[in-house]
Scaffold this motif. Structure first.
Motif, mmCIF file in Angstrom:
data_model
loop_
_atom_site.group_PDB
_atom_site.id
_atom_site.type_symbol
_atom_site.label_atom_id
_atom_site.label_comp_id
_atom_site.label_asym_id
_atom_site.label_seq_id
_atom_site.Cartn_x
_atom_site.Cartn_y
_atom_site.Cartn_z
ATOM 1 N N TYR A 218 -16.110 -31.489 -45.731
ATOM 2 C CA TYR A 218 -16.173 -31.218 -44.149
ATOM 3 C C TYR A 218 -14.780 -30.568 -43.697
ATOM 4 C CZ TYR A 218 -21.089 -33.020 -43.568
ATOM 5 O OH TYR A 218 -22.185 -33.278 -43.531
ATOM 6 N N ILE A 219 -13.761 -31.265 -44.146
ATOM 7 C CA ILE A 219 -12.456 -30.790 -43.639
ATOM 8 C C ILE A 219 -12.216 -29.304 -44.186
ATOM 9 C CG2 ILE A 219 -10.067 -30.803 -44.549
ATOM 10 C CD1 ILE A 219 -10.144 -33.789 -44.513
ATOM 11 N N VAL A 220 -12.615 -29.139 -45.594
ATOM 12 C CA VAL A 220 -12.445 -27.671 -46.093
ATOM 13 C C VAL A 220 -13.437 -26.576 -45.081
ATOM 14 C CG1 VAL A 220 -12.890 -25.903 -48.025
ATOM 15 C CG2 VAL A 220 -11.656 -28.290 -48.362
ATOM 16 N N ILE A 221 -14.779 -27.003 -44.997
ATOM 17 C CA ILE A 221 -15.484 -26.116 -44.205
ATOM 18 C C ILE A 221 -15.012 -26.006 -42.882
ATOM 19 C CG2 ILE A 221 -17.979 -26.273 -43.333
ATOM 20 C CD1 ILE A 221 -17.836 -25.678 -46.470
ATOM 21 N N TYR A 222 -14.413 -26.885 -42.358
ATOM 22 C CA TYR A 222 -14.238 -27.034 -40.582
ATOM 23 C C TYR A 222 -13.071 -25.817 -40.773
ATOM 24 C CZ TYR A 222 -12.037 -28.203 -36.449
ATOM 25 O OH TYR A 222 -11.138 -28.136 -35.226
ATOM 26 N N LEU A 223 -11.973 -26.073 -41.774
ATOM 27 C CA LEU A 223 -10.983 -25.298 -41.666
ATOM 28 C C LEU A 223 -11.347 -23.773 -42.023
ATOM 29 C CD1 LEU A 223 -8.265 -27.398 -43.515
ATOM 30 C CD2 LEU A 223 -8.421 -26.908 -41.150
ATOM 31 N N PHE A 224 -12.192 -23.512 -42.866
ATOM 32 C CA PHE A 224 -12.602 -22.109 -43.131
ATOM 33 C C PHE A 224 -13.208 -21.611 -41.829
ATOM 34 C CE2 PHE A 224 -11.741 -23.063 -47.971
ATOM 35 C CZ PHE A 224 -10.961 -21.916 -48.093
ATOM 36 N N LEU A 225 -13.893 -22.260 -41.370
ATOM 37 C CA LEU A 225 -14.896 -21.898 -40.081
ATOM 38 C C LEU A 225 -14.071 -21.703 -38.793
ATOM 39 C CD1 LEU A 225 -18.318 -23.552 -40.534
ATOM 40 C CD2 LEU A 225 -17.613 -21.276 -41.349
#
Length: 308
Positions: A218-225
């Motif tokens: 979720y951290i990676v997805i959040y940062l990319f979005l």
């Protein structure tokens, strides 16, 4: 009550069967143990006394440092003594005590790493709510809960193992007392013990590992979005890199030991892999956090200069 009707002591056969290697291994493991205690002790000291590090992240890091000192101390001193001594005996009660504290501290560390991953998720993905949600009171309650669960998880294994009957060999092909090697020496029915090890311990291990993976997913997805700046993305991910390296160092060898079917087990492999999470990992953890964390390096520098 401990069942000592048949066996009153065990013999820890140690790290290797090649006796000529013992002096060399003693030197290496003593050096790693010293680094572990000194490094984690320094991290714990700055986390307690440096006011700039009084945040949830460093509160849990201080707990991790305390766990690593204790975790390595449960097994390493006895192993070092056996490397230089011809007497490799350990009493029944001392063996059960070592087993208890090994699982107590190991289980607590696994759960603490999951809490630390959740803390990073909240700090990065919910920055406005983070100070309110991760309050000092909640962090203290989480820490107490994690340590308590770890204690009673270990108590389950130590009580159930102590009730077994050991009437065959008393030679443990390992350098410390653990459930799996002791089950191999038991001459009674060990199905319940094996089930508890696979189901209860396995569930705790897999659930915490999945929670860690979900947090970082979720951290990676959040940062990319949400993040359009490469520098901000890199800075956010770098704060998680140290923690993830510590997770890999603990979980990969532990899952290799405890998640494999018994038929795939190898005494030499188990002893070698166990060295990774009992000796090497606690020694590397403070180095990883120190080298990759500017705030800790700054706190170390202030502490050293303040003593001069």
């Amino acid at each position: 009550m401990l069942n000592q009707s048949s066996v009153t002591e065990f013999l820890l056969l140690g790290v290797t069967d090649i006796q000529e290697l013992n002096p060399f291994l003693f030197t290496v493991f003593l050096a790693v143990y010293f680094v572990s205690v000194a490094g984690n002790g320094a991290v714990l000291t700055v986390a307690i006394f440096e006011s700039g590090l009084h945040s949830p992240m460093y509160f849990f890091l201080g707990n991790l440092a305390c766990l690593d000192i204790s975790f390595s101390t449960v097994t390493v001193p006895k192993m070092l003594g056996n490397l230089l001594s011809a007497n490799k005996a350990i009493s029944f009660s001392a063996c059960i005590s070592q087993l208890h504290f090994f699982h107590f501290l190991g289980c607590t560390e696994a759960m603490l790493l999951a809490v630390m991953a959740f803390d990073r998720f909240m700090a990065i993905c919910k920055p406005l709510h983070y100070p309110v949600i991760m309050s000092p009171q909640l962090c203290a309650k989480i820490a107490v809960t994690v340590w308590t669960i770890g204690f009673f998880h270990a108590l389950m294994h130590s009580v159930m193992t102590s009730r077994l009957t050991f009437c065959a060999s008393n030679q443990i092909h390992h350098f410390f007392c653990d459930v799996k090697p002791l089950l191999e020496l038991a001459c009674g029915n060990t199905e319940l013990n094996q089930w508890l090890l696979n189901t209860v311990s396995g569930t705790i291990g897999m659930c915490t590992f999945v929670l860690i993976l979900l947090s970082y997913f979720y951290i990676v997805i959040y940062l990319f979005l949400k993040t359009h700046s490469c520098s901000m993305l890199h800075k956010a991910l770098s704060t998680c890199a140290s923690h993830f390296m510590v997770v890999i160092l603990l979980y990969v060898p532990v899952l290799f030991i405890y998640a494999r079917p018994a038929s795939w087990s190898s005494v030499d492999q188990d002893r070698l892999v166990a060295i990774m999470y009992t000796v090497v990992s606690p020694g590397l953890n403070p180095l990883i956090y120190t080298l990759r964390n500017k705030e800790i390096k700054t706190a170390f520098t202030k502490m050293i200069r303040g003593k001069r």
